[in-house]
Design an enzyme around this catalytic site. Structure first.
Site, PDB file in Angstrom:
ATOM      1  N   ASP A  81       0.830  -1.210   0.000  1.00 41.51           N
ATOM      2  CA  ASP A  81       0.000   0.000   0.000  1.00 41.51           C
ATOM      3  C   ASP A  81       0.865   1.261   0.000  1.00 41.51           C
ATOM      4  OD1 ASP A  81      -2.709  -0.382  -0.167  1.00 41.51           O
ATOM      5  OD2 ASP A  81      -3.039  -0.553   1.988  1.00 41.51           O
ATOM      6  N   GLU A 104      -6.679   6.758   0.745  1.00 39.06           N
ATOM      7  CA  GLU A 104      -6.981   6.092   2.003  1.00 39.06           C
ATOM      8  C   GLU A 104      -5.800   6.150   2.973  1.00 39.06           C
ATOM      9  OE1 GLU A 104      -8.333   2.127   1.372  1.00 39.06           O
ATOM     10  OE2 GLU A 104      -9.389   2.093   3.279  1.00 39.06           O
ATOM     11  N   ASP A 165      -6.341   4.735  -4.751  1.00 45.92           N
ATOM     12  CA  ASP A 165      -6.441   3.557  -3.884  1.00 45.92           C
ATOM     13  C   ASP A 165      -5.341   2.598  -4.351  1.00 45.92           C
ATOM     14  OD1 ASP A 165      -7.085   1.558  -2.187  1.00 45.92           O
ATOM     15  OD2 ASP A 165      -9.199   1.439  -2.711  1.00 45.92           O
ATOM     16  N   ILE A 167      -3.923  -0.247  -3.226  1.00 46.15           N
ATOM     17  CA  ILE A 167      -4.310  -1.664  -3.354  1.00 46.15           C
ATOM     18  C   ILE A 167      -5.761  -1.775  -2.912  1.00 46.15           C
ATOM     19  CG2 ILE A 167      -3.940  -4.064  -2.663  1.00 46.15           C
ATOM     20  CD1 ILE A 167      -1.052  -3.510  -2.191  1.00 46.15           C
ATOM     21  N   ASP A 168      -6.659  -1.768  -3.882  1.00 48.08           N
ATOM     22  CA  ASP A 168      -8.071  -1.984  -3.579  1.00 48.08           C
ATOM     23  C   ASP A 168      -8.300  -3.495  -3.612  1.00 48.08           C
ATOM     24  OD1 ASP A 168     -10.817  -1.393  -3.221  1.00 48.08           O
ATOM     25  OD2 ASP A 168     -11.149  -1.592  -5.381  1.00 48.08           O
ATOM     26  N   THR A 170      -7.615  -5.766  -0.650  1.00 50.33           N
ATOM     27  CA  THR A 170      -6.414  -6.320  -0.005  1.00 50.33           C
ATOM     28  C   THR A 170      -6.518  -7.837   0.212  1.00 50.33           C
ATOM     29  OG1 THR A 170      -7.364  -5.607   2.079  1.00 50.33           O
ATOM     30  CG2 THR A 170      -5.675  -4.214   1.131  1.00 50.33           C
ATOM     31  N   HIS A 255     -18.990  -6.752   3.257  1.00 55.55           N
ATOM     32  CA  HIS A 255     -19.108  -5.551   2.415  1.00 55.55           C
ATOM     33  C   HIS A 255     -20.436  -5.433   1.680  1.00 55.55           C
ATOM     34  CE1 HIS A 255     -14.463  -5.033   2.071  1.00 55.55           C
ATOM     35  NE2 HIS A 255     -14.934  -4.898   3.294  1.00 55.55           N
ATOM     36  N   SER A 277     -12.494  -6.203  -5.053  1.00 52.76           N
ATOM     37  CA  SER A 277     -11.974  -4.940  -5.626  1.00 52.76           C
ATOM     38  C   SER A 277     -12.751  -4.390  -6.833  1.00 52.76           C
ATOM     39  CB  SER A 277     -10.498  -5.096  -6.020  1.00 52.76           C
ATOM     40  OG  SER A 277     -10.371  -5.645  -7.323  1.00 52.76           O
ATOM     41  N   LYS A 280     -14.207  -5.796 -10.384  1.00 54.17           N
ATOM     42  CA  LYS A 280     -15.607  -6.081 -10.764  1.00 54.17           C
ATOM     43  C   LYS A 280     -16.097  -5.106 -11.828  1.00 54.17           C
ATOM     44  CE  LYS A 280     -17.128  -6.111  -6.347  1.00 54.17           C
ATOM     45  NZ  LYS A 280     -15.934  -6.352  -5.531  1.00 54.17           N
ATOM     46  N   ARG A 294     -23.885  -3.985  -5.359  1.00 51.82           N
ATOM     47  CA  ARG A 294     -23.279  -3.819  -4.034  1.00 51.82           C
ATOM     48  C   ARG A 294     -24.357  -3.258  -3.136  1.00 51.82           C
ATOM     49  NH1 ARG A 294     -17.965  -3.234  -3.064  1.00 51.82           N
ATOM     50  NH2 ARG A 294     -17.334  -2.340  -1.090  1.00 51.82           N
ATOM     51  N   ASP A 312     -13.068   4.308  -3.907  1.00 58.34           N
ATOM     52  CA  ASP A 312     -13.493   2.929  -4.180  1.00 58.34           C
ATOM     53  C   ASP A 312     -14.456   2.830  -5.357  1.00 58.34           C
ATOM     54  OD1 ASP A 312     -12.088   1.369  -2.334  1.00 58.34           O
ATOM     55  OD2 ASP A 312     -13.457   1.904  -0.708  1.00 58.34           O
TER      56      ASP A 312
HETATM   57  P1  AMP Z   1     -14.867  -5.153  -2.355  1.00 51.75           P
HETATM   58  O1  AMP Z   1     -13.596  -5.865  -2.657  1.00 51.75           O
HETATM   59  O2  AMP Z   1     -15.645  -4.769  -3.560  1.00 51.75           O
HETATM   60  O3  AMP Z   1     -15.679  -5.829  -1.329  1.00 51.75           O
HETATM   61  O4  AMP Z   1     -14.500  -3.732  -1.765  1.00 51.75           O
HETATM   62  C1  AMP Z   1     -13.322  -3.401  -1.142  1.00 51.75           C
HETATM   63  C2  AMP Z   1     -13.511  -2.030  -0.515  1.00 51.75           C
HETATM   64  O5  AMP Z   1     -14.624  -2.053   0.356  1.00 51.75           O
HETATM   65  C3  AMP Z   1     -12.371  -1.596   0.336  1.00 51.75           C
HETATM   66  O6  AMP Z   1     -11.512  -0.796  -0.394  1.00 51.75           O
HETATM   67  C4  AMP Z   1     -12.982  -0.827   1.468  1.00 51.75           C
HETATM   68  O7  AMP Z   1     -12.700   0.542   1.367  1.00 51.75           O
HETATM   69  C5  AMP Z   1     -14.464  -1.022   1.291  1.00 51.75           C
HETATM   70  N1  AMP Z   1     -15.140  -1.388   2.557  1.00 51.75           N
HETATM   71  C6  AMP Z   1     -14.598  -1.545   3.775  1.00 51.75           C
HETATM   72  N2  AMP Z   1     -15.567  -1.861   4.693  1.00 51.75           N
HETATM   73  C7  AMP Z   1     -16.727  -1.889   4.024  1.00 51.75           C
HETATM   74  C8  AMP Z   1     -18.090  -2.152   4.411  1.00 51.75           C
HETATM   75  N3  AMP Z   1     -18.420  -2.442   5.657  1.00 51.75           N
HETATM   76  N4  AMP Z   1     -19.047  -2.102   3.451  1.00 51.75           N
HETATM   77  C9  AMP Z   1     -18.726  -1.837   2.171  1.00 51.75           C
HETATM   78  N5  AMP Z   1     -17.461  -1.581   1.757  1.00 51.75           N
HETATM   79  C10 AMP Z   1     -16.466  -1.598   2.658  1.00 51.75           C
HETATM   80 MG    MG Z   2     -10.438   0.254  -1.695  1.00 48.85          MG
END
Ligand code: AMP
Ligand code: MG
Length: 380
Positions: A81, A104, A165, A167-168, A170, A255, A277, A280, A294, A312
């Site tokens: 990161d 971030e 971002d 590393i989106d 992680t 998420h 990330s 998608k 989402r 994001d």
């Molecule tokens: P994804 O891989 O699409 O699930 O999204 C990853 C991103 O979701 C990360 O970069 C975080 O910033 C964000 N994230 C963290 N916590 C949450 C949460 N509770 N609800 C939705 N997104 C989140």
């Molecule tokens: Mg992110």
């Protein structure tokens, strides 16, 4: 390891763009057909170099290793990161010193004496990525930016700003799965440029022989493209027509509201496809899926709902729109990128490959929410 700058990338005319570019020469409007061309080339170079860092970190610290994953100061996510962000910020700072950056990661931890080892690693990785494979006109000395406040901009309306971002996704990064290096330019609350590097996405969805590693690029009004991480083979999006209709969703259960997405997918006969990330958005934009959904995870127990962050979704949203798709929040409202670092009441996102499908998904969500609510309300 991919070659950072393929000879063909010279056609991108990167050379001129690493010098300081006076603000008055930069685009603030969309009117010219080559608006943001300078910004696009700088952003592609920054994302490509940051991907070199994340791939190096994965190969050195993640693959075949479990011993470093638990230690906070040596965690590959922490190292990757910081180093990827240092590379992107350094390149942006050199080209556009007046543009604020919203990201971030603060670099506070890097200043602490106890983190000398981490700092040395980050500096070494970032310096290597900035100096490898230099082409004519690129700098050998960039003056690495490890500024504590860099990337901490508060965002907001009526300004020109970058979102980063490094590393989106992680979890995907650690699994050797999908993650994304994400950069966008926002002007007066509108995303005008998005660049997403996905080192683990197959170049051709149906042909593994072509290898992995893509950069996705969109400029407002100019379409969306995929290029290989090597800098070659620009392909206009969408370019792939799948047999099945997939609904892309988070892999990370916290998420998103998986049961609600399942109701919607069942009604619309879609097959769920979990992925980490903003990769998608990239898969959707090139035609591999029909929908990216989402939905806010349950807030049972009085928990405050999660506020989505601009970094994001800004790059992914312009990619989908420029590929001919549509994105709104789950109620059909436009996404808001000028509120600050967060996206306020934009809770839940619906991205689709076409407008007609978008309307059907939003209606299906309403029905699914009604059913969910009825099921969770105790009977008297
Ligand atoms: P994804 O891989 O699409 O699930 O999204 C990853 C991103 O979701 C990360 O970069 C975080 O910033 C964000 N994230 C963290 N916590 C949450 C949460 N509770 N609800 C939705 N997104 C989140
Ligand atoms: Mg992110």
């Amino acid at each position: 390891m991919f070659k950072l700058l393929h000879p063909a990338s010279k056609h991108l005319n990167i050379q001129a763009h690493f010098r300081y570019i006076p603000r008055r020469l930069l685009s603030m409007s969309l009117t010219s057909p080559d608006a943001f061309s300078v910004e696009k080339q700088v952003a592609i170079a920054a994302v490509r170099r940051a991907c070199l860092v994340t791939c190096t970190v994965f190969n050195q610290l993640v693959r075949d290793r479990t011993d470093t994953l638990e230690k906070e100061d040596e965690s590959p996510v922490t190292v990757g990161d910081y180093a990827a962000q240092a590379v992107i910020n350094t390149i942006l700072r050199n080209a556009f010193p007046e543009d604020p950056i919203v990201g971030e990661e603060g670099a506070d931890a890097l200043r602490q004496v106890s983190n000398t080892r981490l700092r040395e690693r980050v500096v070494s990785l970032a310096t290597n990525a900035l100096q490898e494979d230099l082409i004519d006109g690129e700098k050998a000395q960039w003056g690495l930016v490890l500024n504590t406040n860099e990337g901490n901009d508060k965002g907001g309306p009526n300004k020109r700003m970058w979102t980063v971002d490094p590393i989106d996704g992680t979890k995907g990064f650690l699994r050797g799965g999908q993650y994304a290096v994400c950069l966008s330019l926002i002007v007066n609350s509108q995303v005008v440029l998005g660049v997403i590097g996905c080192p683990n996405i197959q170049i051709h969805p149906a042909n593994p022989d072509e290898g992995k590693g893509c950069i996705f690029v969109a400029v407002r009004g100019q379409g969306a493209f995929q290029i290989a991480l090597s800098g070659t083979g620009a392909i206009k999006l969408p370019y792939f027509l799948p047999e099945k209709s997939y609904v892309l969703q988070s892999e990370e259960l916290k998420h998103t509201n998986i049961p609600l997405i399942r109701r919607v997918s069942d009604e619309l006969h879609l097959t769920e496809w979990g992925m980490d990330s903003q990769a998608k958005y990239c898969c959707l934009a090139r035609g591999e899926g029909a929908v990216y959904l989402r939905m806010p995870a349950s807030t049972v127990g009085g928990k405050r709902p999660y506020e989505e962050r601009i970094w994001d979704h800004a790059p992914g949203s312009i990619l989908v729109e420029e590929a001919g798709g549509k994105i709104t929040d789950s109620e059909g409202a436009p996404l808001r990128f000028g509120l600050g670092r967060g996206m306020g009441e934009n809770r839940g996102f619906v991205a689709t490959v076409d407008e007609e499908l978008h309307g059907r998904v939003v209606s299906a969500i309403k029905r699914a929410q009604f059913t969910e609510h009825a099921e969770n309300t105790p009977q008297r």
